[in-house]
Write an enzyme that holds these catalytic residues in place. Sequence first.
Site, PDB file in Angstrom:
ATOM      1  CG  PHE A 175       0.214  -5.896   4.396  1.00  0.00           C
ATOM      2  CD1 PHE A 175      -0.258  -5.074   5.400  1.00  0.00           C
ATOM      3  CD2 PHE A 175      -0.640  -6.886   3.919  1.00  0.00           C
ATOM      4  CE1 PHE A 175      -1.532  -5.226   5.928  1.00  0.00           C
ATOM      5  CE2 PHE A 175      -1.920  -7.055   4.430  1.00  0.00           C
ATOM      6  CZ  PHE A 175      -2.363  -6.209   5.437  1.00  0.00           C
ATOM      7  CB  CYS A 216      -0.950  -0.017   1.192  1.00  0.00           C
ATOM      8  SG  CYS A 216      -2.026  -1.477   1.200  1.00  0.00           S
ATOM      9  CE  LYS A 232      -5.187   4.447   2.964  1.00  0.00           C
ATOM     10  NZ  LYS A 232      -4.256   5.597   3.041  1.00  0.00           N
ATOM     11  CG  HIS A 249      -6.204   0.887   2.195  1.00  0.00           C
ATOM     12  ND1 HIS A 249      -5.387   1.451   1.231  1.00  0.00           N
ATOM     13  CD2 HIS A 249      -5.362   0.372   3.140  1.00  0.00           C
ATOM     14  CE1 HIS A 249      -4.127   1.285   1.572  1.00  0.00           C
ATOM     15  NE2 HIS A 249      -4.078   0.639   2.726  1.00  0.00           N
TER      16      HIS A 249
END
Length: 561
Positions: free
Chosen positions: A546, A310, A481, A486
């Site tokens: 992540f 992301c 967001k 997202h």
Amino acid sequence: MVASSVASPLCTWLVAACMSVSSEKDQFWKPASNFQSSKLMGRSGRRRKAITKCNSGSLMNGSVMNSSWHTCFGFEPCEEYYKSEGLSASFSSLLAENAFSVFGFKQVPLNRRQRRMSSAAHSGKPVAVAVQPAMEATAKKKSLMRNRRVVVTGVGVVSPIGHDPDMFYNNLLEGISGISQIEAFDCSEFPSRIAGEIKEFSTNGWVAPKLSKRADKFMLYMLTAGKKALADGGITEDLLQELDKARCGVLIGSALGGMKVFYDGIEALQVSYKKLNPFCVPFATSNMGAAMLAIDLGWMGPSYSISTACATSNFCILSAANHIIRGETDMMLCGGSDSAIIPIGLGGFTACGALSQRNSDPTRASRPWDMDRDGFVIGEGSGVLLLEELEHAKKRKAKIYAEFLGGSFTSDAYHMIEPHPEGSGVVLCIEKALAQSGVKREDVNYINAHAASTPAGDLNEYQAILHCFGKNPELKINSTKSMTGHLLGAAGAVEAIATVKAIHTGWIHPNINLENPDNGLDMNVLVGSKKERLDIKVALSNSFGFGGHNSSILFAPYKNV
């Protein structure tokens, strides 16, 4: 250890010079006729030669050596030599270790580079040495590159709340949510059934019909947003033909690439490999969207993608800007795109325990910093920015949204999914971004946060921001967001567009659904439920992914100075 101790105080070029001279009893420096350096490339690219004649003397006599530099070599030693205590101190430390094989002492293994240098020296071939003029040329080149300013001259967006930049940002200012029930497939058995899903989208006029039927949506979103950014930047068909295409590039990434194309390929494989679409592999790779856009435009500069979950878009934006700053390109399309609202995408994030399950009230599901948040809402879309070198933009009289100041990347080095509990990676990223761009922390008064509505992530980022900027009474923070969900690899670019639109309009959008702020939050810092007027000095946009990927990028109003 020995190699490293030699490299700094004595400099690589001194070692190379010494290796090329044989030793005879007490007379270390044998009288030489001509000692010629190899080609040295400065900015001028001219060949330089050093013709020297060396007198005899003792290596260990520091005063003799220090006074003989110019006589023996015809040029001055570099700065590292002067920073050291001189030759005698350097060689004394080496002799104390009794381990410098070149001078006939205790033999130690040489690395490949040392063996190559030694072989060249003993064969009579010239050995390349790094002299001060070359260092000065490099410094001048770096100084010149730093003077290349980067500006945003166009934006293109495909999002759950609009596919036109003005409509997109107006909806943000009005607090309109793009979160709704998923309609693309039957998800009734999934615990999370909501998303920032794009309901209506057309490629007409932007993508060839045949490609529209074959390509994954992440690619179609990217191609459309990219071409819209060009149109918004005033790049007409005629102007496109006039551009130096070797100095134009595309750097647009994706976190997950063509998941739907690949998923369809797996299903076809259950029948037979003969049923596989020949496009299933190339159209599934995350780089292919940028490649197809470059092919369509004929742009021959850097064309590739970065995938850092992301944080993808911010990595692409900063890397694209660096291509311009280094003088490699004049114009770059950059950003990100993702479309993962399919069974395997929704199921995978559900298995991670990352998604909100507020299915009965979709528009209130994404609620960054609110006490009742229960995970992020998956979304889809694309954001593309047209970055341009300032003088190039001014020459064609382009409109300028904002100036790109710089940014930074760091890693939490902590966990595959969870953020570092102390937010140390985020703090380091912000601090490095400020240092790299030369921005004072008190000048940053607007932050478009990553804040994805996750229990741990929102607070960690908030605390890291206050650690870096807490004493600024003008500071305002919001999260795009809360309305888009997202958008994964596209999030950073879409939020960067929101950031430059905030700079351009003087309005910052609200944080919707922030009804019950979490403990310790200062509502004077967080934007409320209504848009606010703000004279932005410097804006920062965060994106994290992540794997512990952190990224921060900085924009400011363009000033003609």
